[in-house]
Design a protein around this motif. Sequence first.
Motif, PDB file in Angstrom:
ATOM      1  N   LYS A   1       0.832  -1.214   0.000  1.00  0.00           N
ATOM      2  CA  LYS A   1       0.000   0.000   0.000  1.00  0.00           C
ATOM      3  C   LYS A   1       0.863   1.259   0.000  1.00  0.00           C
ATOM      4  O   LYS A   1       0.593   2.220  -0.734  1.00  0.00           O
ATOM      5  N   SER A   2       1.935   1.256   0.826  1.00  0.00           N
ATOM      6  CA  SER A   2       2.819   2.427   0.863  1.00  0.00           C
ATOM      7  C   SER A   2       3.541   2.615  -0.470  1.00  0.00           C
ATOM      8  O   SER A   2       3.762   3.762  -0.906  1.00  0.00           O
ATOM      9  N   PHE A   3       3.896   1.504  -1.134  1.00  0.00           N
ATOM     10  CA  PHE A   3       4.525   1.611  -2.455  1.00  0.00           C
ATOM     11  C   PHE A   3       3.575   2.229  -3.469  1.00  0.00           C
ATOM     12  O   PHE A   3       3.961   3.137  -4.223  1.00  0.00           O
ATOM     13  N   ILE A   4       2.330   1.752  -3.506  1.00  0.00           N
ATOM     14  CA  ILE A   4       1.359   2.278  -4.476  1.00  0.00           C
ATOM     15  C   ILE A   4       1.045   3.733  -4.180  1.00  0.00           C
ATOM     16  O   ILE A   4       0.914   4.560  -5.097  1.00  0.00           O
ATOM     17  N   ASP A   5       0.950   4.089  -2.896  1.00  0.00           N
ATOM     18  CA  ASP A   5       0.729   5.503  -2.542  1.00  0.00           C
ATOM     19  C   ASP A   5       1.883   6.358  -3.023  1.00  0.00           C
ATOM     20  O   ASP A   5       1.680   7.471  -3.536  1.00  0.00           O
ATOM     21  N   PHE A   6       3.122   5.848  -2.866  1.00  0.00           N
ATOM     22  CA  PHE A   6       4.294   6.597  -3.315  1.00  0.00           C
ATOM     23  C   PHE A   6       4.307   6.728  -4.836  1.00  0.00           C
ATOM     24  O   PHE A   6       4.615   7.792  -5.377  1.00  0.00           O
ATOM     25  N   ALA A   7       3.967   5.634  -5.539  1.00  0.00           N
ATOM     26  CA  ALA A   7       4.037   5.622  -6.997  1.00  0.00           C
ATOM     27  C   ALA A   7       2.949   6.469  -7.642  1.00  0.00           C
ATOM     28  O   ALA A   7       3.118   6.930  -8.786  1.00  0.00           O
ATOM     29  N   THR A   8       1.844   6.692  -6.954  1.00  0.00           N
ATOM     30  CA  THR A   8       0.703   7.401  -7.556  1.00  0.00           C
ATOM     31  C   THR A   8       0.460   8.778  -6.947  1.00  0.00           C
ATOM     32  O   THR A   8      -0.544   9.414  -7.279  1.00  0.00           O
ATOM     33  N   LYS A   9       1.358   9.236  -6.090  1.00  0.00           N
ATOM     34  CA  LYS A   9       1.102  10.499  -5.393  1.00  0.00           C
ATOM     35  C   LYS A   9       1.023  11.697  -6.327  1.00  0.00           C
ATOM     36  O   LYS A   9       0.340  12.677  -6.039  1.00  0.00           O
ATOM     37  N   ASP A  10       1.724  11.618  -7.489  1.00  0.00           N
ATOM     38  CA  ASP A  10       1.709  12.740  -8.430  1.00  0.00           C
ATOM     39  C   ASP A  10       0.940  12.407  -9.703  1.00  0.00           C
ATOM     40  O   ASP A  10       1.074  13.107 -10.720  1.00  0.00           O
ATOM     41  N   LEU A  11       0.141  11.342  -9.678  1.00  0.00           N
ATOM     42  CA  LEU A  11      -0.592  10.902 -10.862  1.00  0.00           C
ATOM     43  C   LEU A  11      -2.082  11.112 -10.685  1.00  0.00           C
ATOM     44  O   LEU A  11      -2.595  11.211  -9.565  1.00  0.00           O
ATOM     45  N   CYS A  12      -2.766  11.144 -11.812  1.00  0.00           N
ATOM     46  CA  CYS A  12      -4.217  11.220 -11.782  1.00  0.00           C
ATOM     47  C   CYS A  12      -4.786   9.847 -11.410  1.00  0.00           C
ATOM     48  O   CYS A  12      -4.123   8.823 -11.620  1.00  0.00           O
ATOM     49  N   PRO A  13      -5.995   9.788 -10.883  1.00  0.00           N
ATOM     50  CA  PRO A  13      -6.553   8.505 -10.427  1.00  0.00           C
ATOM     51  C   PRO A  13      -6.640   7.439 -11.507  1.00  0.00           C
ATOM     52  O   PRO A  13      -6.575   6.246 -11.205  1.00  0.00           O
ATOM     53  N   HIS A  14      -6.780   7.853 -12.779  1.00  0.00           N
ATOM     54  CA  HIS A  14      -6.959   6.873 -13.851  1.00  0.00           C
ATOM     55  C   HIS A  14      -5.640   6.467 -14.514  1.00  0.00           C
ATOM     56  O   HIS A  14      -5.640   5.615 -15.404  1.00  0.00           O
ATOM     57  N   ASN A  15      -4.526   7.071 -14.100  1.00  0.00           N
ATOM     58  CA  ASN A  15      -3.241   6.749 -14.719  1.00  0.00           C
ATOM     59  C   ASN A  15      -2.740   5.371 -14.280  1.00  0.00           C
ATOM     60  O   ASN A  15      -2.851   5.000 -13.118  1.00  0.00           O
ATOM     61  N   ASP A  16      -2.165   4.628 -15.246  1.00  0.00           N
ATOM     62  CA  ASP A  16      -1.566   3.330 -14.939  1.00  0.00           C
ATOM     63  C   ASP A  16      -0.129   3.500 -14.469  1.00  0.00           C
ATOM     64  O   ASP A  16       0.517   4.512 -14.770  1.00  0.00           O
TER      65      ASP A  16
ATOM     66  N   ARG B   1      -3.658   0.717 -10.712  1.00  0.00           N
ATOM     67  CA  ARG B   1      -3.114   0.504  -9.377  1.00  0.00           C
ATOM     68  C   ARG B   1      -3.758  -0.704  -8.683  1.00  0.00           C
ATOM     69  O   ARG B   1      -3.110  -1.382  -7.889  1.00  0.00           O
ATOM     70  N   GLN B   2      -5.031  -0.979  -8.994  1.00  0.00           N
ATOM     71  CA  GLN B   2      -5.682  -2.145  -8.395  1.00  0.00           C
ATOM     72  C   GLN B   2      -5.057  -3.447  -8.900  1.00  0.00           C
ATOM     73  O   GLN B   2      -4.822  -4.381  -8.131  1.00  0.00           O
ATOM     74  N   VAL B   3      -4.760  -3.498 -10.214  1.00  0.00           N
ATOM     75  CA  VAL B   3      -4.156  -4.697 -10.791  1.00  0.00           C
ATOM     76  C   VAL B   3      -2.729  -4.872 -10.265  1.00  0.00           C
ATOM     77  O   VAL B   3      -2.296  -5.986  -9.950  1.00  0.00           O
ATOM     78  N   VAL B   4      -1.977  -3.771 -10.155  1.00  0.00           N
ATOM     79  CA  VAL B   4      -0.620  -3.837  -9.613  1.00  0.00           C
ATOM     80  C   VAL B   4      -0.645  -4.355  -8.184  1.00  0.00           C
ATOM     81  O   VAL B   4       0.173  -5.210  -7.792  1.00  0.00           O
ATOM     82  N   TRP B   5      -1.590  -3.855  -7.404  1.00  0.00           N
ATOM     83  CA  TRP B   5      -1.722  -4.328  -6.019  1.00  0.00           C
ATOM     84  C   TRP B   5      -1.967  -5.833  -5.984  1.00  0.00           C
ATOM     85  O   TRP B   5      -1.359  -6.557  -5.187  1.00  0.00           O
ATOM     86  N   LEU B   6      -2.830  -6.324  -6.877  1.00  0.00           N
ATOM     87  CA  LEU B   6      -3.150  -7.742  -6.914  1.00  0.00           C
ATOM     88  C   LEU B   6      -1.928  -8.583  -7.272  1.00  0.00           C
ATOM     89  O   LEU B   6      -1.654  -9.613  -6.642  1.00  0.00           O
ATOM     90  N   TYR B   7      -1.174  -8.135  -8.302  1.00  0.00           N
ATOM     91  CA  TYR B   7       0.025  -8.880  -8.708  1.00  0.00           C
ATOM     92  C   TYR B   7       1.079  -8.886  -7.600  1.00  0.00           C
ATOM     93  O   TYR B   7       1.754  -9.908  -7.368  1.00  0.00           O
ATOM     94  N   LEU B   8       1.264  -7.766  -6.916  1.00  0.00           N
ATOM     95  CA  LEU B   8       2.275  -7.694  -5.870  1.00  0.00           C
ATOM     96  C   LEU B   8       1.913  -8.580  -4.685  1.00  0.00           C
ATOM     97  O   LEU B   8       2.799  -9.138  -4.025  1.00  0.00           O
ATOM     98  N   ILE B   9       0.632  -8.731  -4.403  1.00  0.00           N
ATOM     99  CA  ILE B   9       0.204  -9.598  -3.310  1.00  0.00           C
ATOM    100  C   ILE B   9       0.328 -11.055  -3.701  1.00  0.00           C
ATOM    101  O   ILE B   9       0.851 -11.886  -2.945  1.00  0.00           O
ATOM    102  N   ARG B  10      -0.123 -11.392  -4.906  1.00  0.00           N
ATOM    103  CA  ARG B  10      -0.159 -12.800  -5.311  1.00  0.00           C
ATOM    104  C   ARG B  10       1.194 -13.308  -5.815  1.00  0.00           C
ATOM    105  O   ARG B  10       1.560 -14.452  -5.556  1.00  0.00           O
TER     106      ARG B  10
END
Length: 270
Positions: A22-37, A53-62
């Motif tokens: 979660k902290s990684f995704i927050d860091f990676a998307t802090k300067d991006l728009c919500p719809h940006n990959d 970001r939802q798909v990235v979260w899923l891959y990082l967990i699984r």
Amino acid sequence: MDKSWMMICDRLKSKEYQQGVKSFIDFATKDLCPHNDIRCPCVDFLNGTKHSRQVVWLYLIRRGITCSYRTWVHHGERVPLHHGQPSVSNDAGERDGAKIFDVDDHLGESPTMLEEIYMSGLMDDHINGEPNSSERENLVKFIKLFDDARRKVYPECEKFSVLSFVIKMLHIKDNAKLDNCPTCKESRYKFTNTSGKKIPHKILRYFPLTPRLKRLYMSKKTAADMRWHKEKHVDDGLLRHPADGQAWKDFDMQHPMFSVEPQHLRLGLV
């Protein structure tokens, strides 16, 4: 920023790992728009493919994050190679004695070259397909090379990085065939006798290590001495043999399958 969570294996049950993702995704998307990959740093895609970001979260967990991806350059973290360049600290790396430091003085143009490759070739936005096995292997090798360029040989070393030390050793190896010293230009040899054989000023004589160790087991007496640390050693709290030292005991705890065999040897450099 603590990145020790990247080394956790039990991803599905570890709250620390999930919080780290979660902290990684927050860091990676802090300067991006919500719809940006964003690029996915999982072990399958290795930052070669962009997802939501939802798909990235899923891959990082699984599937898990690439453990060697210590500096998140694909997601906005600066590469700490030059003087005065801001960077995000890596607490886990500092604890392991791999604190990032400036290697400009030790590698010449190598840091600049590595940084240009890392920041241009690897961050090419035109890479949309999944990397094949060869590309993944090359990327892992490059990431290791890049990390070696920023890691000290040992925590207190200020002169060499791991990469610069290896390069230095390779240069010394190249000098083995020279007839004159590359520094003072003096001849390496005293003279050449009538048979044409060159006689060097300095000669290093030594016994090859493997045959020497084998000979220690050819005699019953020396073979018994080689097993003394396991068969006759008494742990009474006194320091009289390397087996009494904490380093020896720690090694046995870390490598129980090795230490159970009394004929296995431990080599130390002095």
